[in-house]
Scaffold this motif. Sequence first.
Motif, PDB file in Angstrom:
ATOM      1  N   ASN A   1      -0.066   3.356 -10.664  1.00  0.00           N
ATOM      2  CA  ASN A   1       0.475   1.921 -10.347  1.00  0.00           C
ATOM      3  C   ASN A   1      -1.036   1.063  -9.909  1.00  0.00           C
ATOM      4  O   ASN A   1      -0.961   0.169  -9.762  1.00  0.00           O
ATOM      5  CB  ASN A   1       1.376   1.811  -9.400  1.00  0.00           C
ATOM      6  N   TYR A   2      -1.864   1.866  -9.031  1.00  0.00           N
ATOM      7  CA  TYR A   2      -3.134   1.145  -8.310  1.00  0.00           C
ATOM      8  C   TYR A   2      -4.455   1.798  -9.121  1.00  0.00           C
ATOM      9  O   TYR A   2      -5.438   1.356  -8.661  1.00  0.00           O
ATOM     10  CB  TYR A   2      -3.176   1.764  -6.767  1.00  0.00           C
ATOM     11  N   TYR A  55      -8.197   2.825  -7.905  1.00  0.00           N
ATOM     12  CA  TYR A  55      -7.570   3.375  -6.806  1.00  0.00           C
ATOM     13  C   TYR A  55      -8.272   3.097  -5.335  1.00  0.00           C
ATOM     14  O   TYR A  55      -8.667   3.870  -4.730  1.00  0.00           O
ATOM     15  CB  TYR A  55      -7.718   4.950  -7.094  1.00  0.00           C
ATOM     16  N   HIS A 100      -4.240   2.946   3.281  1.00  0.00           N
ATOM     17  CA  HIS A 100      -3.721   3.009   1.799  1.00  0.00           C
ATOM     18  C   HIS A 100      -4.452   4.278   1.188  1.00  0.00           C
ATOM     19  O   HIS A 100      -5.828   4.218   1.108  1.00  0.00           O
ATOM     20  CB  HIS A 100      -3.984   1.811   1.257  1.00  0.00           C
ATOM     21  N   PRO A 158      -4.065   5.961  -2.480  1.00  0.00           N
ATOM     22  CA  PRO A 158      -3.501   6.116  -3.871  1.00  0.00           C
ATOM     23  C   PRO A 158      -4.014   7.511  -4.576  1.00  0.00           C
ATOM     24  O   PRO A 158      -3.589   7.507  -5.596  1.00  0.00           O
ATOM     25  CB  PRO A 158      -3.747   4.800  -4.377  1.00  0.00           C
ATOM     26  N   GLY A 216       0.964  -1.082   0.101  1.00  0.00           N
ATOM     27  CA  GLY A 216       0.222  -0.027   0.053  1.00  0.00           C
ATOM     28  C   GLY A 216       0.943   1.020  -0.096  1.00  0.00           C
ATOM     29  O   GLY A 216       2.234   1.073   0.147  1.00  0.00           O
TER      30      GLY A 216
END
Length: 137
Positions: A113-114, A118, A124, A126, A32
């Motif tokens: 990347n997530y 998201y 976490h 992102p 994360g």
Amino acid sequence: MRPLLLARRTVIYLTVVTSALMLTAAATAAMGVQMTVDRQPQASHAARIELRPFWPFPNGNEPADVNYPFKVEAVSPNGAIYRVRIARTQNPYVHVGRLTFRGAGRWCLRVTNYGPSYSAYRGHRPRLCVNVTPRDR
């Protein structure tokens, strides 16, 4: 004939259980990231963006010492997308980038990347939206 059937069922059962355990371990180990930006960013001023990667565990998150190519974008109020270069700092748990907001309004920062969902969970983050104020004169 009966022992062979029992052995075959046991092998299938063990395969299913092992696969389930491996998938659970992989899901728990997904990295994360916590993203933060300067408290009150202003238009035409550089803002510091920090990423703090971590490993989530049931009893709490552990900082992650990773050299990972994070890809961060900033989406302006009118929908324009700007790339934010992120670099690892001397602190192995912090990655930093700088962005000069080109105008005031609501900007969204996202770690691509997530994407595209998201998804957020405990700790976490992102994707982060910030209100950029007009530049002080």
